[in-house]
Design an enzyme around this catalytic site. Structure first.
Site, short mmCIF file in Angstrom:
data_model
loop_
_atom_site.label_atom_id
_atom_site.label_comp_id
_atom_site.label_asym_id
_atom_site.label_seq_id
_atom_site.Cartn_x
_atom_site.Cartn_y
_atom_site.Cartn_z
CG HIS A 83 38.40 -22.99 97.39
ND1 HIS A 83 39.12 -23.97 96.75
CD2 HIS A 83 39.00 -22.81 98.59
CE1 HIS A 83 40.10 -24.37 97.54
NE2 HIS A 83 40.06 -23.69 98.66
CG ASP A 219 39.03 -24.79 93.37
OD1 ASP A 219 38.90 -23.56 93.30
OD2 ASP A 219 38.87 -25.42 94.43
CB SER A 644 43.42 -23.63 99.01
OG SER A 644 42.60 -24.71 99.28
N1 ARG Z 1 37.91 -28.62 100.46
C1 ARG Z 1 38.67 -27.58 99.83
C2 ARG Z 1 39.32 -26.72 100.90
O1 ARG Z 1 39.37 -27.09 102.04
C3 ARG Z 1 37.83 -26.78 98.88
C4 ARG Z 1 36.80 -25.93 99.53
C5 ARG Z 1 35.86 -25.25 98.58
N2 ARG Z 1 34.58 -25.06 99.23
C6 ARG Z 1 33.48 -25.81 99.00
N3 ARG Z 1 32.49 -25.79 99.86
N4 ARG Z 1 33.37 -26.55 97.94
O2 ARG Z 1 39.39 -25.54 100.92
N1 GLU Z 2 40.90 -26.62 100.19
C1 GLU Z 2 41.87 -26.42 101.20
C2 GLU Z 2 42.25 -24.95 101.41
O1 GLU Z 2 41.45 -24.07 101.32
C3 GLU Z 2 43.08 -27.21 100.88
C4 GLU Z 2 42.73 -28.59 101.03
C5 GLU Z 2 43.20 -29.12 102.32
O2 GLU Z 2 42.72 -28.75 103.40
O3 GLU Z 2 44.08 -29.95 102.17
O4 GLU Z 2 43.33 -24.62 101.80
#
Ligand code: ARG
Ligand code: GLU
Length: 712
Positions: A83, A219, A644
């Site tokens: 991502h 991921d 991330s």
């Molecule tokens: N939640 C993770 C983060 O904050 C992964 C995001 C990936 N995006 C998604 N819509 N699945 O970045």
């Molecule tokens: N998916 C998140 C990012 O893009 C990390 C997950 C979080 O926020 O802890 O940094």
């Protein structure tokens, strides 16, 4: 009695070990080393951060300012999340070469794909410069003057502190303005795409599984840093060579088990762990619900189009994912704040704090903090709400309006900086907007507009609405604007911007779409923004004093600074959790779980045929664990957005996983960290290797890595 004390001591250590925190790598020795060792760490903090010798920090660059990455080979190969590489992968994708759907693998270095505007930044060293930054501010009484002086000092210091010509000095504040640190950095500008799994692996479970455990996505994506002949940063050139790192991470094939030490090293973006209860209540009850409702509607519209039309799906994939990500996070955060009763807990802490203030005889300095917070947060409420509506509806989620806003800024440049600046910016915009319109569909945007402008007109406090939006019929307005505005198409926009400044400004100001953006923006910039800034400046000053007081009155002397996109260390253990009555989550998932979730042909849960084959034949190579293929695991590391792509490291500094998310029940950890349910989610590095090796056949890449068995 002795035994009791001893027990208490161990209890305290246990508690501390779980309390979270994102720590500054250059200060671990005093603050954290003991605890990290008690948790099982087998290296010294010098192995993590050292200025004179290579250390782990030399393998952990910031990835394009928003994510983290790590160097995993002597030839500058870096690993980050799928991502995080998503934008780059999407930009190279077309209906014919759909790397989002099918994945991408460079089997030779010549096939690696350059990316405009993609950079990675290494930290060379970190130094405390607090006294230099605060010089000459002690006698300034106005907050605005003080901040101005600090900014001036920072500019002077950044330009004058020693560094090499290819490096940069960056100064960042910690503890809300109580400490300042200098970062000397090196930014590499030639970063090429090397590999990415198909989205059905890298984004398996997509938005349904996002922010949720148990999780099953691979991921990850791979890039390579290129440098000039001297191994220094350079813009793209075909003559650049693969970067030779000062350090790269060995990769452990031994896997993890419960209670193993883990450490996550990366660039957490922003947390608010020291907010007063009144601010948390405002977020949970007013601001988050407003933003959630806006995005909810925008997403429903886009989703409807994307499911029906594959071209739109590619165009909107990246935008959709990023809008959906925080939409869902805010929902989890709001629920978590309520369920954990964060407001009440903070209120109790504030009562205890006030008692400490009295005990220390510091009422004059800190006695009014809480009432001042209450007063200012009450005052800022309507402005904060209007500000969120403006940024979410105009700047973020309606593309005609956000594009229109850049044109509004262009007009302002003409008035403030004159003809030449105007023309330069105009040409710049025309270049930039070409890419923007490649992924723009007026039908999608019109529907989004219709929904969001309706919300804006009904939910923004009436005093802050431009008259054009009073009592509107949203559907008629949408039809009129998207039928007549030149902003709905790149070619007509180009025509609109052709000619000298007088012509262009006259053209703009007769365009229906532009006029609307201008009306909304001027009302906002006149009646909301200045007042918001004024109150917010006071709140920041209070927050700084509150932080100072906590640092002074905190007995065990261990408070971590809020995240600020600088390099941090967080550590903990591999551990499951029990979020609610009758539910216990274990700490690891396996390929079997992917097959359980598999829905053939589904938008989110399809599985590539080749992966199914590998599963059926158990063709896992050296990456399996007792005949099963591990996929993800969770731990007690305190992470946030920006982490991330961060490496998850074992007790000796070998790579064991790749951080990419947090669990649903713990997403409020940016504001209130609850050690019992806050967990970070990582891809098991063995799954990554398995996909690279057995799925993609990228032996060229596997051969670059250093695979180790630290447990054997
Ligand atoms: N939640 C993770 C983060 O904050 C992964 C995001 C990936 N995006 C998604 N819509 N699945 O970045
Ligand atoms: N998916 C998140 C990012 O893009 C990390 C997950 C979080 O926020 O802890 O940094």
């Amino acid at each position: 009695m002795k035994i009791l004390k001893l027990l208490l001591f161990f209890f305290v250590i246990q508690m501390q070990a779980q309390q979270g925190g994102m720590w500054i790598p250059s200060l671990l020795q005093g603050m954290n080393e003991k605890e990290m060792k008690s948790l099982g760490m087998k290296m010294s903090v010098k192995d993590i951060y050292d200025v004179n010798q290579s250390s782990l920090k030399d393998a952990v660059p910031h990835f394009n300012g928003g994510c983290t990455s790590e160097v995993i080979s002597p030839k500058g190969l870096i690993l980050t999340n799928h991502h995080c590489g998503f934008g780059a992968i999407q930009k190279h994708s077309t209906l014919e070469h759909d790397y989002l759907t099918n994945g991408f693998w460079a089997y030779k270095m010549e096939d690696e794909l350059p990316n405009e505007n993609l950079v990675v930044t290494f930290i060379v060293k970190i130094e405390d410069v607090t006294s230099k930054v605060l010089e000459g501010t002690a006698n300034l009484t106005s907050e605005a003057e003080k901040q101005k002086k600090i900014q001036d000092n920072i500019s002077v210091l950044s330009a004058s502190l020693p560094k090499e010509s290819w490096q940069e000095n960056k100064i960042r504040t910690f503890y809300e303005g109580n400490q300042y640190m200098l970062f000397v950095t090196e930014t590499f500008k030639d970063v090429r795409l090397v590999g990415a799994p198909p989205s059905s692996i890298g984004k398996f479970g997509s938005d349904t599984d996002n922010w949720v455990w148990p999780r099953h996505n691979g991921d990850f994506s791979l890039f390579r840093i290129y440098a000039d002949k001297n191994n220094r940063p350079a813009t793209y050139s075909k003559d650049n060579i693969p970067y030779t790192p000062k350090h790269f991470l060995p990769i452990s094939l031994d896997g993890v088990k419960d209670d193993d030490f883990t450490m996550v090293f990366g660039y957490p973006g922003k947390t608010n762990e020291y907010l007063p209860s009144v601010a948390i209540a405002q977020i949970a009850n007013e601001l988050n619900p407003a933003k959630i409702e806006i995005r909810d509607q925008a997403l429903k519209v886009a989703d409807g189009f994307m499911r029906k039309d594959n071209a739109i799906k590619i165009q909107y994939a990246s935008k959709y994912a990023s809008i959906a990500n925080y939409w869902k996070k805010w929902i989890g955060e709001t629920q978590g704040l309520k369920k954990s009763d964060a407001v009440a807990i903070k209120k109790n802490q504030e009562i205890a704090f006030q008692e400490k203030v009295v005990k220390a005889g510091k009422q004059a300095e800190y006695g009014n903090l809480m009432t001042d917070f209450d007063k200012n947060y009450a005052e800022i409420a309507p402005y904060a709400l209007a500000r969120d509506y403006f940024s979410e509806v105009v700047l973020r989620n309606t593309e005609l309006l956000s594009g229109g806003y850049t044109l509004y800024q262009l007009e302002q440049i003409y008035y403030t900086k004159g003809e030449q600046a105007f023309t330069d910016r105009k040409n710049n915009l025309l270049n930039g907007l070409a890419g923007y319109y490649k992924d723009f569909n007026p039908n999608v945007d019109q529907k989004v507009f219709e929904q969001l402008i309706q919300l804006y007109a009904t939910k923004v406090p009436a005093a802050f609405l431009p008259s054009q939006l009073v009592n509107i019929n949203a559907s008629d307005l949408a039809t009129a604007i998207y039928g007549q505005s030149k902003l709905v198409d790149y070619n007509s926009l180009k025509t609109l911007l052709t000619g000298d400044s007088k012509t262009v400004l006259a053209n703009l100001n007769s365009d229906k779409g532009y006029i609307l953006v201008k009306n909304i923006s001027e009302k906002y910039l006149k009646d909301v923004a200045p007042k918001y800034e004024e109150i917010n400046l006071k709140i920041s000053a209070l927050q700084r004093t509150y932080m100072k007081a906590q640092l002074e009155l905190n007995n065990d002397g261990r408070l971590f600074p809020d995240a600020n996109s600088t390099l941090r260390v967080t550590y903990g253990k591999v551990k499951g959790y029990a979020p609610k009555d009758g539910t216990i989550y274990t700490s690891k998932t396996y390929l079997d779980g992917i097959m359980e979730k598999y829905i053939p042909g589904d938008y989110e849960f399809d599985v590539p045929a080749k992966l199914i084959d590998l599963y059926k034949t158990k063709n896992y190579g050296p990456y399996a664990e007792n005949g099963k293929m591990p996929v993800c695991f969770i731990g007690t590391n305190h992470t946030t957005g920006g982490n991330s792509g961060s490496p998850a490291l074992d007790a000796k500094g070998n790579l064991i996983g790749l951080n990419f998310d947090r669990v649903w029940e713990g997403t409020m950890s940016d504001i209130y960290y609850d050690p019992s349910i806050c967990r970070n989610i990582m891809v098991d590095v063995r799954y990554i290797l398995f996909i690279m090796d057995k799925y993609a056949g990228a032996n060229n890449l596997i051969n670059e890595l250093k695979l180790v068995h630290p447990k054997k």
